[in-house]
Design an enzyme around this catalytic site. Structure first.
Site, mmCIF file in Angstrom:
data_model
loop_
_atom_site.group_PDB
_atom_site.id
_atom_site.type_symbol
_atom_site.label_atom_id
_atom_site.label_comp_id
_atom_site.label_asym_id
_atom_site.label_seq_id
_atom_site.Cartn_x
_atom_site.Cartn_y
_atom_site.Cartn_z
ATOM 1 N N THR A 160 0.836 -1.196 0.000
ATOM 2 C CA THR A 160 0.000 0.000 0.000
ATOM 3 C C THR A 160 0.875 1.252 0.000
ATOM 4 O O THR A 160 1.872 1.319 0.722
ATOM 5 C CB THR A 160 -0.905 0.012 1.243
ATOM 6 O OG1 THR A 160 -1.739 -1.152 1.216
ATOM 7 C CG2 THR A 160 -1.782 1.253 1.276
ATOM 8 N N GLU B 108 -3.345 -2.656 14.090
ATOM 9 C CA GLU B 108 -3.652 -2.753 12.661
ATOM 10 C C GLU B 108 -4.932 -3.549 12.432
ATOM 11 O O GLU B 108 -5.781 -3.171 11.619
ATOM 12 C CB GLU B 108 -2.489 -3.411 11.925
ATOM 13 C CG GLU B 108 -2.736 -3.602 10.436
ATOM 14 C CD GLU B 108 -1.595 -4.294 9.721
ATOM 15 O OE1 GLU B 108 -1.751 -4.618 8.529
ATOM 16 O OE2 GLU B 108 -0.539 -4.525 10.353
#
Length: 380
Positions: A159, A243
């Protein structure tokens, strides 16, 4: 549902976040999805609005606020405003423990001001073509050569891979030690031997650049090691609960947005001379979704407060990520069904939500890996 976890300060922050997304992001959905990445101007605007790195010390431009409720607000408002693509979740949810907790004062001086201002975009390079959830099997290596680390290998599914100015790379510094030989090294844009490969053509999240990265004799100063040598795996494991909760939060926010769209459509779309929501099958379906999302909201808010209070365990985070991403996917898919053929047309927001959220059951650890973690915690 009335929520009780937020204060007046959080409400003010939510107004700022919503205004930012409506002004800087939502109008660019079609453009960014076509380009496959967002503009740097949006990152800079987020930094100017104080929406990046608020938990870092004020000396570097942060606000010294460590409270995951602010992270949750960012994810919720991104979904509520139909914004796409900008990887602020990675920058705010995943990377602060690395850049704030593992770095030296010299490294903080070098990197944090740019990160907080939005000038410096970051990426975390863990996954490889042959190693996803099994981090002990990564093949990227870093060998010490004088005052440098020399990195060789490749990463994928990264990402912010195209836009990134700083990439935290998981490398084997002791290749024979599996997970006990991993270190984290920061590679900066323009470093010789560091190249970006394809911008991956994904099923969803079209506006978020996801890329392959390659390192060939990539020479990085020894001072770019963060944390302890050969302790990278343990650093990563310590950060995973946050996360995974962030994924649960964003999954639920997307499902709530899908429900709002479906409810509005059920009230306005007619068939056989009456709104489709008046048919019992559809009315019951929406009632079921509402009840499931209410339960998920209580569950996720409880996990948020557990993290804020320092009580969220890795097992709890894995359970939340698993259950919420699976529940949200079922809800989104059922909402899409209510749109009939229009739900499968890309110009409808529900189609994008459906495409974008399929991956929530995969990244951060697949649902099957989450089940394995929870199962082991039961002594099985």
């Amino acid at each position: 549902m009335r929520r009780t976890i937020f204060t007046e300060e959080h409400d003010l922050f939510r107004e700022t976040a919503r205004a930012y997304y409506l002004r800087e992001c939502a109008p660019h959905t079609e453009e960014w999805e076509h380009d496959g990445q967002v503009s740097r101007a949006a990152w800079a605007a987020a930094g100017k609005a104080g929406l990046i790195g608020w938990e870092f010390p004020e000396a570097y431009g942060g606000q010294g606020i460590r409270d995951f409720r602010y992270n949750a607000i960012m994810a919720e408002e991104m979904a509520a405003t139909s914004s796409v693509g900008i990887g602020l979740g990675l920058q705010n949810d995943v990377l602060p423990p690395y850049l704030g907790g593992l770095t030296t004062d010299e490294q903080k001086d070098r990197w944090l001001p740019g990160v907080i201002s939005g000038e410096t975009v970051c990426a975390l390079a863990l996954s490889e073509p042959g190693a996803g959830s099994d981090l002990g099997s990564i093949a990227t290596t870093a060998r010490r050569d004088g005052d440098d680390w020399v990195i060789d290998g490749s990463k994928t599914f990264i990402t912010n891979g195209i836009l990134a100015d700083l990439v935290i790379v998981a490398c084997k510094t002791d290749p024979q030690a599996r997970h006990k030989g991993i270190s984290l090294i920061v590679v900066e844009r323009g470093t010789p031997g560091f190249e970006r490969g394809r911008k991956l053509d994904k099923v969803g999240m079209k506006a978020q650049d996801t890329a392959e990265l390659f390192f060939h004799e990539c020479r990085v100063p020894a001072g770019n090691l963060i944390g302890e040598e050969n302790r990278g795996f343990y650093h990563m494991m310590r950060n995973l609960p946050t996360e995974r909760l962030a994924i649960a939060v964003s999954s639920l926010a997307a499902a709530e947005r899908a429900f709002d769209l479906a409810l509005d459509y059920a009230k306005t779309r007619t068939a056989f001379g009456r709104p489709i929501g008046s048919f019992q099958a559809n009315r019951f379906a929406l009632a079921d979704i509402r009840a499931r999302l209410n339960a998920a909201r209580v569950y996720v808010d409880g996990c948020i407060m557990a993290l804020v209070d320092g009580h969220l365990t890795a097992d709890d985070a894995a359970a939340a990520k698993y259950w919420t991403s699976e529940t949200a996917w079922q809800a989104i898919d059922r909402c899409m069904q209510l749109f009939g053929g229009y739900g499968y047309v890309n110009e409808y927001e529900i189609a994008r939500i459906w495409r974008d959220n399929r991956v929530q059951r995969v990244f951060g650890g697949t649902s099957e890996i989450m089940q394995e973690i929870v199962g082991r915690s039961l002594g099985l």
